[in-house]
Design an enzyme around this catalytic site. Structure first.
Site, mmCIF file in Angstrom:
data_model
loop_
_atom_site.group_PDB
_atom_site.id
_atom_site.type_symbol
_atom_site.label_atom_id
_atom_site.label_comp_id
_atom_site.label_asym_id
_atom_site.label_seq_id
_atom_site.Cartn_x
_atom_site.Cartn_y
_atom_site.Cartn_z
ATOM 1 N N ASN A 109 8.388 -21.320 -11.916
ATOM 2 C CA ASN A 109 7.419 -20.267 -12.221
ATOM 3 C C ASN A 109 6.715 -20.418 -13.550
ATOM 4 O O ASN A 109 6.058 -19.486 -14.025
ATOM 5 C CB ASN A 109 8.116 -18.903 -12.140
ATOM 6 N N ASN A 132 11.960 -16.403 -6.853
ATOM 7 C CA ASN A 132 11.834 -15.021 -7.298
ATOM 8 C C ASN A 132 10.579 -14.291 -6.829
ATOM 9 O O ASN A 132 9.968 -13.555 -7.607
ATOM 10 C CB ASN A 132 11.991 -14.969 -8.825
ATOM 11 N N THR A 242 17.662 -20.565 -11.256
ATOM 12 C CA THR A 242 17.290 -20.634 -9.848
ATOM 13 C C THR A 242 16.692 -22.003 -9.525
ATOM 14 O O THR A 242 17.006 -22.601 -8.500
ATOM 15 C CB THR A 242 16.239 -19.545 -9.540
ATOM 16 N N GLY A 243 15.847 -22.508 -10.423
ATOM 17 C CA GLY A 243 15.179 -23.788 -10.182
ATOM 18 C C GLY A 243 16.195 -24.912 -10.024
ATOM 19 O O GLY A 243 16.091 -25.738 -9.105
ATOM 20 N N TRP A 263 8.593 -26.064 -16.710
ATOM 21 C CA TRP A 263 8.160 -26.363 -18.079
ATOM 22 C C TRP A 263 8.570 -25.198 -18.982
ATOM 23 O O TRP A 263 7.786 -24.266 -19.198
ATOM 24 C CB TRP A 263 6.643 -26.602 -18.122
ATOM 25 N N TYR A 276 5.001 -18.189 -20.089
ATOM 26 C CA TYR A 276 6.358 -18.374 -19.580
ATOM 27 C C TYR A 276 6.373 -18.369 -18.045
ATOM 28 O O TYR A 276 6.965 -19.231 -17.409
ATOM 29 C CB TYR A 276 7.272 -17.275 -20.149
ATOM 30 N N HIS A 277 5.703 -17.369 -17.470
ATOM 31 C CA HIS A 277 5.506 -17.317 -16.022
ATOM 32 C C HIS A 277 4.010 -17.402 -15.739
ATOM 33 O O HIS A 277 3.222 -16.863 -16.507
ATOM 34 C CB HIS A 277 5.994 -15.972 -15.444
ATOM 35 N N HIS A 293 20.710 -18.692 -19.525
ATOM 36 C CA HIS A 293 20.164 -19.986 -19.092
ATOM 37 C C HIS A 293 19.993 -20.947 -20.264
ATOM 38 O O HIS A 293 19.782 -20.539 -21.391
ATOM 39 C CB HIS A 293 18.791 -19.796 -18.442
HETATM 40 N N1 CTP Z 1 11.026 -22.377 -14.973
HETATM 41 C C1 CTP Z 1 10.701 -23.342 -15.916
HETATM 42 N N2 CTP Z 1 9.925 -23.001 -16.992
HETATM 43 C C2 CTP Z 1 9.497 -21.745 -17.163
HETATM 44 C C3 CTP Z 1 9.827 -20.757 -16.214
HETATM 45 C C4 CTP Z 1 10.602 -21.107 -15.130
HETATM 46 O O1 CTP Z 1 11.110 -24.491 -15.798
HETATM 47 N N3 CTP Z 1 8.717 -21.464 -18.205
HETATM 48 C C5 CTP Z 1 11.799 -22.779 -13.784
HETATM 49 C C6 CTP Z 1 13.305 -22.519 -13.932
HETATM 50 O O2 CTP Z 1 14.024 -23.546 -13.271
HETATM 51 C C7 CTP Z 1 13.495 -21.206 -13.204
HETATM 52 C C8 CTP Z 1 12.446 -21.293 -12.096
HETATM 53 O O3 CTP Z 1 11.349 -21.998 -12.688
HETATM 54 O O4 CTP Z 1 14.767 -21.036 -12.654
HETATM 55 C C9 CTP Z 1 11.978 -19.938 -11.599
HETATM 56 O O5 CTP Z 1 11.591 -19.146 -12.700
HETATM 57 P P1 CTP Z 1 12.191 -17.693 -12.925
HETATM 58 O O6 CTP Z 1 11.728 -16.813 -11.854
HETATM 59 O O7 CTP Z 1 11.891 -17.277 -14.337
HETATM 60 O O8 CTP Z 1 13.756 -17.991 -12.683
HETATM 61 P P2 CTP Z 1 15.112 -17.620 -13.425
HETATM 62 O O9 CTP Z 1 14.935 -17.653 -14.922
HETATM 63 O O10 CTP Z 1 16.186 -18.476 -12.885
HETATM 64 O O11 CTP Z 1 15.362 -16.175 -12.979
HETATM 65 P P3 CTP Z 1 16.023 -15.007 -13.827
HETATM 66 O O12 CTP Z 1 15.181 -14.842 -15.046
HETATM 67 O O13 CTP Z 1 15.963 -13.823 -12.895
HETATM 68 O O14 CTP Z 1 17.418 -15.467 -14.140
#
Ligand code: CTP
EC number: 2.4.3.-
Length: 319
Positions: A109, A132, A242-243, A263, A276-277, A293
């Site tokens: 994401n 997600n 999750t990734g 990233w 971030y997302h 994480h």
């Molecule tokens: N991810 C990434 N870099 C980011 C955001 C996300 O590499 N800036 C990758 C991560 O592997 C992440 C996946 O994309 O697990 C999905 O993003 P997210 O929905 O933010 O997942 P989680 O952080 O695992 O979920 P949560 O915050 O609910 O624990």
């Protein structure tokens, strides 16, 4: 026989908060990258010693009954009862039973996807995994539309759907669920006690509105098994994201694995800011102290696998 080198260092890895994206320079998408079939098969075999995605992707109906007590994986002292609704939604057979795909995309994401133009490429893969319940429609050019499996941490209900406080939010979630149209909805329901009501709300919506999704609830041992595999390979993650979970599962049923939207750094390779997302305003602090994480560490491991041809990371624009 050569070993898979995922993290060269033998000292305990620490959380890399430097956010120094320069260190993570990845060649542009068009640069030569070759799939290493032998290595991919070897990784599949190694991971199979810890878990079997076909089984661990979901608890099956035959193994639980309504009223059974489950201890949360991260809150061992807290328990939940298997509700009638949850029971109804447990699959009878694994949604991945005997499945094999030539190529799979795992879409993370990160905001690095914005302006990537990767949507078309992502949609060409045989099996597309998303995380997600991230929105796709408004971002189709960059992230694509095809969704074969999407995860949903219970926290998403709070973060993206305002804990369903009113009819408008319930309707929004329902629309998103209907749009999944037969794909697998993967809900980690047994991880932490905080998600209890949220999982129940979603289960209820799905049943009440006969939403066409195939629900899956990861096995109780999955998380520790995934962590065990990576620890054995000297990747000292606290709690896999999750990734990373998706990549680890995908090795079982995908021949070639392509990662997009991974990233975890605030600057891209050209030092431009990265969200971030791709779809909300969550900030980077979110992954630091408060979060269990260790994303940059995971990224380092994935980058190493990219360099060895076991997976392909795309962190820039697609051709
Ligand atoms: N991810 C990434 N870099 C980011 C955001 C996300 O590499 N800036 C990758 C991560 O592997 C992440 C996946 O994309 O697990 C999905 O993003 P997210 O929905 O933010 O997942 P989680 O952080 O695992 O979920 P949560 O915050 O609910 O624990």
């Amino acid at each position: 026989r050569a070993e898979v080198v995922i993290n060269g260092s033998s000292s305990p890895a620490v959380v890399d908060r430097s956010n120094d994206s320069i260190k993570h320079n990845i060649q542009p998408a068009s640069a030569k990258w070759r799939h290493n079939q032998t290595l991919s098969l070897r990784i599949r075999k190694q991971i199979l010693k810890f878990l079997d995605a076909e089984k661990d992707i979901s608890v099956l109906k035959g193994t639980l009954k309504p009223g059974d007590i489950i201890h949360y994986i991260f809150d061992r002292d807290s328990t939940m009862n298997v509700s009638q609704n949850l029971y109804e939604l447990l699959p009878r057979t694994s949604p991945l039973k005997n499945k094999h795909f030539r190529t799979c995309a795992i879409v993370g994401n990160s905001g690095v996807l914005l302006n990537s133009g990767c949507g078309q490429e992502i949609d060409t893969h045989s099996f597309v995994i998303r995380c997600n319940l991230a929105p796709v429609q408004e971002y189709a050019r960059d992230v694509g539309l095809k969704t074969d499996l999407v995860t949903m941490n219970p926290s998403v209900i709070q973060r993206a759907f305002e804990d369903l406080v009113n009819a408008t939010w319930r309707e929004k979630l329902l629309l998103r669920l209907h749009s999944l149209n037969g794909s697998i909805l993967w809900i980690p329901a047994f991880m932490a006690r905080g998600g209890k009501e949220r999982v129940e709300w979603v289960n209820e919506l799905i049943l009440k509105h006969r939403v066409n999704v195939r629900t899956a609830y990861p096995s109780l041992r999955l998380l520790h098994a995934v962590r065990g595999y990576w620890l054995t390979n000297k990747v000292h993650i606290k709690r896999p994201t999750t990734g990373l979970l998706m990549y680890t599962l995908a090795t079982r049923f995908c021949n070639q694995i392509y990662l997009y939207g991974f990233w975890p750094f605030p600057l891209d390779q050209n030092q431009n800011p990265v969200k971030y997302h791709y779809y909300d305003s969550l900030k980077y602090g979110y992954t630091s102290q408060a979060s269990p994480h260790t994303m940059p560490l995971e990224f380092k491991a994935l980058k190493s696998l990219h360099e060895q041809g076991a997976l392909k990371l795309t962190v820039g624009q697609c051709d």
